[in-house]
Motif scaffolding. Structure first.
Motif, short mmCIF file in Angstrom:
data_model
loop_
_atom_site.label_atom_id
_atom_site.label_comp_id
_atom_site.label_asym_id
_atom_site.label_seq_id
_atom_site.Cartn_x
_atom_site.Cartn_y
_atom_site.Cartn_z
N ASN A 164 0.81 -1.22 0.00
CA ASN A 164 0.00 0.00 0.00
C ASN A 164 0.84 1.27 0.00
N THR A 211 3.50 8.02 0.94
CA THR A 211 2.26 7.89 1.68
C THR A 211 1.79 6.44 1.58
N HIS A 271 -1.93 4.02 1.05
CA HIS A 271 -3.36 4.08 0.69
C HIS A 271 -3.93 2.68 0.63
#
Length: 266
Positions: free
Chosen positions: A26, A258, A260
């Protein structure tokens, strides 16, 4: 047709000690990302996304054709979301992914209905027209499962530099489509899992012999959806399309990132 071993070149890049994170399923690396709409010749709007390298011009453009939507395939299928999240930063390529007609993902649902690979010819054409209109360079078609049939049947366009097929079932593709690619002389790479229920490496070697320049790359231990083999698949894709980029690609990232968690839409 050439049967090749899945050997890769070793990366010489060094990763710094500070801010270094492991690239996981992710992890989203930096890119210039834009939601796009593709317009088909038969009047449909298709949901898509273009991911560009965080800086500079892309070395190549990957146009991704996803697996069978009636069996869960979409632009967020695991290999394709990882390609879009990683390859702009790691390989300097542009990634264009989209939902074919009637297909839904977290980004939305494309108009129209699934058409068993027939009406989808307009979807493939719309993606290539978008790439051409926006001057995206060195365009390669990347098909996975159902997407490989779309590429073989509808994708031999003058804009396309080459073809990378992942788990090709050769379900809709006929001998005349393979002949078209053979005559084109364009490079064709076929990533074939050892334990694929549809087409395994030995049989793939016989079928793709119709394309003399095709290269079949076996994935030892892999199954059709290549769960657990994403890194190997992306390495092979990059090695084929941008051979100047060292592979295996880095498994860690030194810089901002990041995460997700994708919402799977049925």
């Amino acid at each position: 047709m050439t049967l090749v071993a899945p050997a890769l070149r070793r990366s010489s890049g060094k990763i710094g000690a500070e801010m270094t994170t492991e690239i996981r399923a992710n992890t989203v690396l930096p890119a210039r990302r834009e939601s796009i709409t593709l317009h088909t010749a038969d009047g449909l709007n298709l949901i898509g996304e273009l991911s560009l390298p965080p800086e500079g011009e892309p070395k190549a453009t990957l146009v991704l054709l996803h697996p069978l939507p009636t069996h869960g395939g979409m632009m967020d299928s695991h290999l394709y979301r990882k390609a879009a999240w990683r390859l702009p930063a790691l390989a300097g390529v542009a990634v264009l992914r989209f939902n074919t007609r009637g297909t839904a993902s977290e980004a939305g649902r494309s108009e129209g209905e699934f058409d068993n690979g027939d009406g989808e010819r307009f979807d493939v054409a719309a993606a290539l027209e978008y790439a051409e209109f926006h001057d995206l360079p060195n365009v390669w078609l990347v098909g996975w499962s159902f997407g490989t049939d779309l590429a073989l049947v509808h994708g031999c366009d003058p804009l396309v530099r080459g073809l990378f097929l992942i788990s090709p079932p050769l379900r809709w593709s006929k001998p005349e489509h393979l002949e078209t690619w053979a005559k084109s002389g364009k490079p064709v790479y076929c990533l074939v899992p050892e334990h694929d229920d549809n087409l395994q490496p030995e049989e793939a070697g016989r079928r793709f012999a119709a394309i003399p320049q095709a290269k079949v790359i076996p994935v030892a231990g892999g199954k059709h959806l290549l769960v657990g083999y994403a890194e190997e698949a992306l390495d092979q894709l990059v090695a084929a399309v941008v051979p100047d980029v060292p592979t295996p690609l880095p498994r860690t990232w030194d810089g901002p990132s990041t995460t997700h968690q994708v919402t799977i839409v049925s």
